[in-house]
Design an enzyme around this catalytic site. Structure first.
Site, PDB file in Angstrom:
ATOM      1  N   CYS A  33       0.745  -1.209   0.198  1.00 24.77           N
ATOM      2  CA  CYS A  33      -0.080   0.062   0.058  1.00 24.77           C
ATOM      3  C   CYS A  33       0.657   1.231   0.026  1.00 24.77           C
ATOM      4  CB  CYS A  33      -0.782   0.037   1.090  1.00 24.77           C
ATOM      5  SG  CYS A  33      -0.097   0.043   2.681  1.00 24.77           S
ATOM      6  N   CYS A  69      -2.395  -1.388   8.755  1.00 28.52           N
ATOM      7  CA  CYS A  69      -1.868  -0.377   9.527  1.00 28.52           C
ATOM      8  C   CYS A  69      -1.504  -0.525  10.982  1.00 28.52           C
ATOM      9  CB  CYS A  69      -2.814   1.015   9.435  1.00 28.52           C
ATOM     10  SG  CYS A  69      -3.231   1.269   7.659  1.00 28.52           S
TER      11      CYS A  69
END
Length: 171
Positions: free
Chosen positions: A64, A134
């Site tokens: 990402c 994350c």
């Protein structure tokens, strides 16, 4: 005009047109904690990475493009983390995860921070499954910072032991 063109391009039709339920796009909302940490991130910044009391964890997710640097400043005598900061290049969830991580490590012992899991961060921020990477980055950054600090401490300790041997050899 631009709004209408974009809406048409995305298959949403012109504004004011009724859309079929199959084409409707539901908005995705972030939890208020994510928005708060994104709008008001805590502990943003960096320490001198050459400082022996500072551990630096630099991690990234190639899939990402998120990159997270988390640094801890440790009191050598007590082993307690006295300060932490971060810099993150990435989405709002990555920034929020790093911000939460710095809040959670401040004031804790080194052994304690290693028990912080990405699932706890994700639960606290109510991250959707697509954003779990994350919180994984934040956990990895904490571990990398602790490892870096311990490596610095070991090298400082090794050089301190070599010095008396060199002095004895010179005499």
């Amino acid at each position: 005009m631009l709004r209408q063109s974009t809406s048409k391009l995305l298959g949403l039709g012109f504004l004011g047109e009724s859309r079929s339920p199959a084409v409707q796009v539901l908005p995705r909302f972030y939890h208020e904690r994510v928005v708060d940490h994104y709008n008001n991130p805590r502990n943003v910044g960096s320490f001198d990475k050459t400082d022996p009391t500072v551990g630096t964890g630099l991690v990234g997710a190639p899939a990402c493009g998120d990159v997270m640097k988390l640094q801890i400043k440790v009191d050598d005598k007590t082993g307690k983390i006295v300060d932490a900061c971060f810099k993150t290049f990435g989405c709002g969830s990555a920034i929020a995860s790093a911000s939460v991580a710095t809040e959670w490590v401040n004031g804790r012992q080194m052994e304690e921070v290693l028990t912080i899991k990405n699932t706890e961060i994700a639960k606290h921020l109510s991250l959707p499954p697509v954003k779990l990477h994350c919180s994984m980055l934040a956990e990895d950054a904490i571990k990398a910072a602790v490892k870096d600090y311990e490596a610095k401490r070991a090298s400082v300790g090794a050089s301190a032991e070599v010095a008396p041997v060199e002095k004895a050899a010179d005499a």
